[in-house]
Structure formats: C-alpha cells, structure tokens
Write a protein that holds these residues in place. Sequence first.
Motif, PDB file in Angstrom:
ATOM      1  N   PRO A 213      26.329-101.939  40.281  1.00 52.67           N
ATOM      2  CA  PRO A 213      26.523-101.500  41.665  1.00 52.67           C
ATOM      3  C   PRO A 213      26.777 -99.996  41.780  1.00 52.67           C
ATOM      4  CG  PRO A 213      27.744-103.508  41.261  1.00 52.67           C
ATOM      5  CD  PRO A 213      27.241-103.047  39.932  1.00 52.67           C
ATOM      6  N   GLY A 214      26.103 -99.383  42.746  1.00 47.48           N
ATOM      7  CA  GLY A 214      26.378 -97.997  43.098  1.00 47.48           C
ATOM      8  C   GLY A 214      27.447 -97.977  44.179  1.00 47.48           C
ATOM      9  N   ASN A 215      28.664 -97.605  43.810  1.00 46.16           N
ATOM     10  CA  ASN A 215      29.787 -97.698  44.747  1.00 46.16           C
ATOM     11  C   ASN A 215      30.372 -96.354  45.138  1.00 46.16           C
ATOM     12  OD1 ASN A 215      30.770 -97.410  42.062  1.00 46.16           O
ATOM     13  ND2 ASN A 215      32.767 -98.218  42.643  1.00 46.16           N
ATOM     14  N   GLU A 216      29.625 -95.274  44.902  1.00 46.86           N
ATOM     15  CA  GLU A 216      30.103 -93.953  45.305  1.00 46.86           C
ATOM     16  C   GLU A 216      28.931 -93.138  45.820  1.00 46.86           C
ATOM     17  OE1 GLU A 216      33.248 -90.700  43.554  1.00 46.86           O
ATOM     18  OE2 GLU A 216      31.491 -91.121  42.321  1.00 46.86           O
TER      19      GLU A 216
ATOM     20  N   ASN B 261      25.723 -93.462  42.589  1.00 49.29           N
ATOM     21  CA  ASN B 261      26.256 -93.613  41.234  1.00 49.29           C
ATOM     22  C   ASN B 261      27.315 -94.708  41.209  1.00 49.29           C
ATOM     23  OD1 ASN B 261      27.916 -91.218  42.566  1.00 49.29           O
ATOM     24  ND2 ASN B 261      29.251 -92.148  41.037  1.00 49.29           N
ATOM     25  N   THR B 262      27.675 -95.109  40.001  1.00 50.34           N
ATOM     26  CA  THR B 262      28.743 -96.083  39.786  1.00 50.34           C
ATOM     27  C   THR B 262      30.009 -95.353  39.382  1.00 50.34           C
ATOM     28  OG1 THR B 262      27.156 -97.744  39.044  1.00 50.34           O
ATOM     29  CG2 THR B 262      29.453 -98.118  38.465  1.00 50.34           C
TER      30      THR B 262
ATOM     31  N   ALA C 256      34.631 -96.455  32.548  1.00 54.96           N
ATOM     32  CA  ALA C 256      35.385 -95.496  33.352  1.00 54.96           C
ATOM     33  C   ALA C 256      34.499 -94.324  33.773  1.00 54.96           C
ATOM     34  CB  ALA C 256      36.584 -94.984  32.554  1.00 54.96           C
ATOM     35  N   ASN C 257      34.922 -93.694  34.852  1.00 57.04           N
ATOM     36  CA  ASN C 257      34.239 -92.512  35.359  1.00 57.04           C
ATOM     37  C   ASN C 257      32.865 -92.884  35.940  1.00 57.04           C
ATOM     38  OD1 ASN C 257      33.932 -89.660  35.866  1.00 57.04           O
ATOM     39  ND2 ASN C 257      35.308 -89.325  34.138  1.00 57.04           N
ATOM     40  N   ARG C 258      31.871 -92.004  35.828  1.00 60.80           N
ATOM     41  CA  ARG C 258      30.642 -92.158  36.605  1.00 60.80           C
ATOM     42  C   ARG C 258      29.431 -92.475  35.737  1.00 60.80           C
ATOM     43  NH1 ARG C 258      34.071 -88.512  38.987  1.00 60.80           N
ATOM     44  NH2 ARG C 258      34.390 -88.903  41.227  1.00 60.80           N
ATOM     45  N   ILE C 259      28.512 -93.257  36.328  1.00 60.06           N
ATOM     46  CA  ILE C 259      27.223 -93.562  35.713  1.00 60.06           C
ATOM     47  C   ILE C 259      26.128 -93.093  36.668  1.00 60.06           C
ATOM     48  CG2 ILE C 259      25.668 -95.368  34.894  1.00 60.06           C
ATOM     49  CD1 ILE C 259      28.128 -97.081  34.301  1.00 60.06           C
ATOM     50  N   LYS C 260      25.291 -92.191  36.200  1.00 62.74           N
ATOM     51  CA  LYS C 260      24.229 -91.631  37.032  1.00 62.74           C
ATOM     52  C   LYS C 260      23.247 -92.716  37.474  1.00 62.74           C
ATOM     53  CE  LYS C 260      20.685 -88.000  37.077  1.00 62.74           C
ATOM     54  NZ  LYS C 260      20.063 -86.909  36.293  1.00 62.74           N
ATOM     55  N   ASN C 261      22.938 -92.695  38.767  1.00 62.30           N
ATOM     56  CA  ASN C 261      21.954 -93.618  39.353  1.00 62.30           C
ATOM     57  C   ASN C 261      22.312 -95.087  39.119  1.00 62.30           C
ATOM     58  OD1 ASN C 261      20.383 -91.460  40.280  1.00 62.30           O
ATOM     59  ND2 ASN C 261      19.218 -91.377  38.371  1.00 62.30           N
ATOM     60  N   HIS C 262      23.580 -95.358  38.808  1.00 58.25           N
ATOM     61  CA  HIS C 262      24.080 -96.715  38.515  1.00 58.25           C
ATOM     62  C   HIS C 262      23.137 -97.496  37.598  1.00 58.25           C
ATOM     63  CE1 HIS C 262      21.483 -98.533  41.700  1.00 58.25           C
ATOM     64  NE2 HIS C 262      21.785 -97.448  42.394  1.00 58.25           N
ATOM     65  N   THR C 263      22.542 -96.791  36.625  1.00 60.59           N
ATOM     66  CA  THR C 263      21.522 -97.377  35.750  1.00 60.59           C
ATOM     67  C   THR C 263      21.696 -96.860  34.327  1.00 60.59           C
ATOM     68  OG1 THR C 263      19.950 -97.482  37.585  1.00 60.59           O
ATOM     69  CG2 THR C 263      19.037 -97.619  35.374  1.00 60.59           C
ATOM     70  N   PHE C 264      21.413 -97.700  33.348  1.00 62.32           N
ATOM     71  CA  PHE C 264      21.398 -97.269  31.949  1.00 62.32           C
ATOM     72  C   PHE C 264      20.466 -98.193  31.173  1.00 62.32           C
ATOM     73  CE2 PHE C 264      24.992-100.060  32.728  1.00 62.32           C
ATOM     74  CZ  PHE C 264      24.848-101.048  31.760  1.00 62.32           C
TER      75      PHE C 264
ATOM     76  N   ARG D  92      35.517 -76.981  25.450  1.00 60.40           N
ATOM     77  CA  ARG D  92      34.275 -77.337  26.125  1.00 60.40           C
ATOM     78  C   ARG D  92      34.559 -78.337  27.242  1.00 60.40           C
ATOM     79  NH1 ARG D  92      29.956 -79.708  22.215  1.00 60.40           N
ATOM     80  NH2 ARG D  92      31.756 -80.884  21.426  1.00 60.40           N
ATOM     81  N   TYR D  93      33.692 -78.335  28.226  1.00 58.52           N
ATOM     82  CA  TYR D  93      33.766 -79.329  29.293  1.00 58.52           C
ATOM     83  C   TYR D  93      32.343 -79.759  29.633  1.00 58.52           C
ATOM     84  CZ  TYR D  93      32.352 -75.787  32.741  1.00 58.52           C
ATOM     85  OH  TYR D  93      31.649 -74.827  33.444  1.00 58.52           O
ATOM     86  N   ILE D  94      32.220 -80.914  30.299  1.00 52.73           N
ATOM     87  CA  ILE D  94      30.902 -81.440  30.659  1.00 52.73           C
ATOM     88  C   ILE D  94      30.510 -80.912  32.029  1.00 52.73           C
ATOM     89  CG2 ILE D  94      29.601 -83.536  31.160  1.00 52.73           C
ATOM     90  CD1 ILE D  94      31.386 -84.989  29.144  1.00 52.73           C
ATOM     91  N   GLN D  95      29.399 -80.199  32.091  1.00 50.19           N
ATOM     92  CA  GLN D  95      28.959 -79.626  33.353  1.00 50.19           C
ATOM     93  C   GLN D  95      28.311 -80.705  34.224  1.00 50.19           C
ATOM     94  OE1 GLN D  95      26.574 -76.243  31.831  1.00 50.19           O
ATOM     95  NE2 GLN D  95      28.220 -74.919  32.559  1.00 50.19           N
ATOM     96  N   THR D  96      28.512 -80.573  35.533  1.00 49.16           N
ATOM     97  CA  THR D  96      28.055 -81.602  36.463  1.00 49.16           C
ATOM     98  C   THR D  96      27.339 -80.980  37.655  1.00 49.16           C
ATOM     99  OG1 THR D  96      30.142 -81.556  37.709  1.00 49.16           O
ATOM    100  CG2 THR D  96      30.008 -83.089  35.846  1.00 49.16           C
ATOM    101  N   ASP D  97      26.715 -81.884  38.437  1.00 52.31           N
ATOM    102  CA  ASP D  97      26.109 -81.438  39.695  1.00 52.31           C
ATOM    103  C   ASP D  97      27.150 -81.510  40.816  1.00 52.31           C
ATOM    104  OD1 ASP D  97      26.340 -84.121  40.445  1.00 52.31           O
ATOM    105  OD2 ASP D  97      24.217 -84.564  40.183  1.00 52.31           O
ATOM    106  N   GLY D  98      26.702 -81.423  42.054  1.00 55.56           N
ATOM    107  CA  GLY D  98      27.615 -81.356  43.187  1.00 55.56           C
ATOM    108  C   GLY D  98      28.365 -82.622  43.484  1.00 55.56           C
ATOM    109  N   ILE D  99      27.942 -83.774  42.901  1.00 54.52           N
ATOM    110  CA  ILE D  99      28.695 -85.021  43.081  1.00 54.52           C
ATOM    111  C   ILE D  99      29.292 -85.485  41.749  1.00 54.52           C
ATOM    112  CG2 ILE D  99      27.424 -85.745  45.131  1.00 54.52           C
ATOM    113  CD1 ILE D  99      25.851 -87.699  43.351  1.00 54.52           C
ATOM    114  N   LEU D 100      29.507 -84.531  40.840  1.00 55.95           N
ATOM    115  CA  LEU D 100      30.226 -84.750  39.589  1.00 55.95           C
ATOM    116  C   LEU D 100      29.487 -85.663  38.611  1.00 55.95           C
ATOM    117  CD1 LEU D 100      33.921 -84.985  40.886  1.00 55.95           C
ATOM    118  CD2 LEU D 100      32.643 -82.985  40.092  1.00 55.95           C
TER     119      LEU D 100
END
Length: 394
Positions: A108-111, A116-117, A90-98, A225-233
Amino acid sequence: MKTAPLIAALATSVVAQTTTTSSPTTEFTLQANNITAIFIPYGARLVSLQVPDRNGRSTDVAVGYDNSSMYPVDTATNHTYFGAVVGRYANRIKNHTFTIDGNTYNVPGNEHGGLNTLHGGNVGYDQRNWTVLAHNDSSVSFSLLDTSFENFPGTVLTTATYSVSSYPSGPQGQPRPRLTTKLVSVALDLPTPIMLSNHIYWNLNAFQASNILNDTYIWMPYSDRYIQTDGILIPNGTFGLTSQNPGLDFQSPKRIGAAVDQTSGHDYCGTNCTGIDNAFILDRPANIGADSVVPVFHMWSQTTGIQMDMSTNQQGIQIYTCVSQNGTIPVKPSQLRNSTGAAQYINPYGCIAIEPQAYIDGINNPQWGVDNLEIFSPETGPSVNYATYDFSTF
C-alpha cells in the motif's frame, strides 16, 4: 536441511500457547535502579521512560500520552507513531514497489497521495496488538506473527524484548540507568524485506522549554554520510557528505537550533521544509566493524542535565526534529506536574525521533549493496535490531 517448516511449526505453537492481554493498552511497568519504563502491547510501544535529572528528580523523557487508550486515537488522527515498533519495513519505499528474485511486489502507498509506502503501509506493526510472551519486574517480550500483512511476501515472526537495568558509573559509582531494545525477526517461508525500528520520540528537557532548539545538543561522531532524497524524502540513489552540508553535520557536538538554522533553504526535510528528517549512515572505523555495538549517538539537555548515549548494531539512523508537530497535542499531564511546564503542547521542534535502522529504501537501490541488511529468507539468519540507551547527568 531447510528449517522453515520447523520454525513455522514453532511459531504457530508459540502464538497458540501465549496469552494475549485483554487490552492492547494494558501497561507493563519495568523498573531498575534510577529507571522506570512502561510499555503496552499496542505497537509493542514505549509510553514512558523516567530517569533522574541533575537534581535527582525523576523525569519522563519519552513523548506520548499518560492515558494509554489515547494511542489508538492518535493512530486515527495524528498518527505520530509515538514510541512504537514500525515495520515490516521502516521508513519509506519508493513507488510502494520492490522486486526480489525477479518477483515484483506492490504494497500500500500510504503517504503523499499513494506515491510511497511509509512504515509498513496502511496498518503497520505500530497498529498491531502484539502478544505478550513473558514479563517480569525488569523486562517484557512481545511477539507478532505477520502473515503477509499489507501484501508483503511471506510470513515473518518477530519478538520485541525490552529491559531496564543500571550499573555503577562515574567517580562516585552512581547507578547509570539503561534501556535495552531488541527486535528479532525470522522469515519463515519466502524471501522478504525486513527493516524494523523503534520509533521513540525524546525530549530531554522534559518540556521545561517550549522546544528543544536552544538547550539540546547532538553528537554523531560516525555520521559523515547521509542518504540524499527528493522533495518527498525518497532516496535518489546517492549519498551526501555531512561535512559539506553544515545543517546535517553532527560529527562534532552541535546545538539542535544551530543545525536547524543551517538547514534553511536546503529542503533537507522535504520541499520548502526547514529542519531535519534525514537518514544518516553510521560509518564506524574499520577496526571496530560495521555492525559493532558502540555508542553512535549522543544527546543532552543543558536544562535538565540529562544525557542519553545510544549504542546499536544498525548501520543507519533516521533523525526527525518534529517539524510536523503543530502544537495541538498536549504534553503529558505527568510531565507538566514534574516540571515548570513551559510547554503545554508539543510544538514544532518540541521533540526528536531517533530511529536506528538500515538504509531507507535500500531494497530499491541495489547499487548500495545492502541486501544482506534488508532481505531475509528461511536460509538466512534473522534480522536483529539491537540498541541500548544509557542515561547520565552532568
């Protein structure tokens, strides 16, 4: 002794012996005292949830479509994920890679043009026709055998079980309705990321107002607390304190509109965005345990008098105030018939998605130390996402 071959054989047997419904949009209606819920196999999703308002009138508080055949259409157009299970991650994976155990995987990068995934890739769990394992008047169980869907490593067997019930509560002992959700995923052969969530959208005023800004309140007592993100979350690897960011501080009850006003100019929900689309950490007190199933999220509407209290074993929660809705999706005709019909369409801030889960992109942030919450193998226990939603009136 490794149990993977035995579990894999069991998975094959279970899938072979269960009957897949003739249509992914076949409806399964669950009922208990003061609660009715409807689910379909397409995405193992909730399509309707009716509970009483303060006047005893049955009220559908789940956002979606009356006509279940519209959900595949939604996927091909708006792709809202209304009511579905999202996964394998669920949610986002940076650079669609791990990377796991030195092996790098690309999904797949679908966003954002492939940067990102989101919610499992091009064809996530929300688009799969789940198998119906069992159902009766008050519960239904679906299963999905994920054979490396979307290039995720290994095979994963998931069961999604939903039930409705009610129990006496309050001074008059009135039945209090409850929805219970349980997502259990087993990695059958390889270490793999697993982070499922129910992506349910709510509107506790049942569209009797044009949005939820002025009458709906949130309280998350453990979300400091919350997780800080960049401009595309996408997480930037750091945590923020909600006490230092008033638009995200729900440690005391707050009206959603007041919170949204406080997010203006802060880009919490992305660059040039006003609203909330953020991952909060549920820091329970040490004496009750990090994964204790306790009430962590409360929401209520002054219009209908409906209150929802969510308990979960998850250590995070994504809150999304429907900032991307543009007023083109009609409100369910059944909701309009049962209300004053103040909103004919789902407007910006016309709903809120509540997604209990672990840490967004935790698989790419090892410094957080959450691998045990998000990486599973045949040698680990299963991934279990458990939540209850209790409803009452005031």
